[in-house]
Write a protein that holds these residues in place. Sequence first.
Motif, PDB file in Angstrom:
ATOM      1  N   THR A   1       5.322   2.910   1.206  1.00  0.00           N
ATOM      2  CA  THR A   1       4.620   1.821   1.874  1.00  0.00           C
ATOM      3  C   THR A   1       4.903   1.918   3.368  1.00  0.00           C
ATOM      4  O   THR A   1       5.929   2.470   3.787  1.00  0.00           O
ATOM      5  CB  THR A   1       5.094   0.444   1.367  1.00  0.00           C
ATOM      6  OG1 THR A   1       6.464   0.252   1.745  1.00  0.00           O
ATOM      7  CG2 THR A   1       4.920   0.298  -0.135  1.00  0.00           C
TER       8      THR A   1
ATOM      9  N   GLU B   1       7.214  -6.425  -2.734  1.00  0.00           N
ATOM     10  CA  GLU B   1       7.069  -5.059  -2.219  1.00  0.00           C
ATOM     11  C   GLU B   1       6.842  -4.061  -3.345  1.00  0.00           C
ATOM     12  O   GLU B   1       7.464  -4.160  -4.397  1.00  0.00           O
ATOM     13  CB  GLU B   1       8.339  -4.608  -1.492  1.00  0.00           C
ATOM     14  CG  GLU B   1       8.623  -5.276  -0.199  1.00  0.00           C
ATOM     15  CD  GLU B   1       9.900  -4.739   0.424  1.00  0.00           C
ATOM     16  OE1 GLU B   1       9.983  -3.513   0.635  1.00  0.00           O
ATOM     17  OE2 GLU B   1      10.810  -5.540   0.662  1.00  0.00           O
TER      18      GLU B   1
ATOM     19  N   ARG C   1       0.838  -1.209   0.000  1.00  0.00           N
ATOM     20  CA  ARG C   1       0.000   0.000   0.000  1.00  0.00           C
ATOM     21  C   ARG C   1       0.868   1.253   0.000  1.00  0.00           C
ATOM     22  O   ARG C   1       1.685   1.459   0.893  1.00  0.00           O
ATOM     23  CB  ARG C   1      -0.918   0.034   1.211  1.00  0.00           C
ATOM     24  CG  ARG C   1      -1.848   1.240   1.157  1.00  0.00           C
ATOM     25  CD  ARG C   1      -2.953   1.140   2.184  1.00  0.00           C
ATOM     26  NE  ARG C   1      -3.980   2.128   1.986  1.00  0.00           N
ATOM     27  CZ  ARG C   1      -3.868   3.416   2.306  1.00  0.00           C
ATOM     28  NH1 ARG C   1      -2.756   3.872   2.822  1.00  0.00           N
ATOM     29  NH2 ARG C   1      -4.875   4.240   2.108  1.00  0.00           N
TER      30      ARG C   1
END
Length: 189
Positions: free
Chosen positions: A158, A131, A35
């Motif tokens: 992130t 990632e 995210r």
Amino acid sequence: SFDLIMQGRKGTAILLDVGSGQILSAYHPDVAARRLALPGSTVKAFTLLALLDSRKVQPAEKFLCRRDVHVGKVNLTCSHPQTGQPFDAVSALAYSCNDYFSSMAVRLTAVELRNALSAKLSARTGLLPNEATGSVQLTETREQRQLQAVGEFGIKVTPLELLDACRTLAQRRTAPNATPAERTVFDGL
């Protein structure tokens, strides 16, 4: 375990051993690794490092917070208690003063700020597979630079990248060769 504490909640949590980098517990680690989001005030320590390393701010330099701060259309009004005293670099970080950081940020060029933040915040950590990699964009206006300095514009990281940047900073705290700029940031944290 985070699973019991966080059960049914949104978000992510990672418990990391600072020394080894080993993940001790994780809740929704995929969210932490993938995210991308604005880091907000967590970026202020890295902004302060950039200001101090470039010598564009001196640690003892005083700044009186105006509290009611707007950068363009963004309300950055400070929520810290009114101290009645001007802030130095340590107290500005300790109180997370938006006025201090948005005002001092303009002493850095857009390139200096982007490069300093990119070096600390936007890199794969190697802690988890798949990632995402964050980014720090080059600001085009004074207002964008002010907002970037407080983590509200042009930075996407992130949670894992932010965790790793904070881990790296924490490791420097006990380093015998910690710089004066790093020591100032540690005092503010």
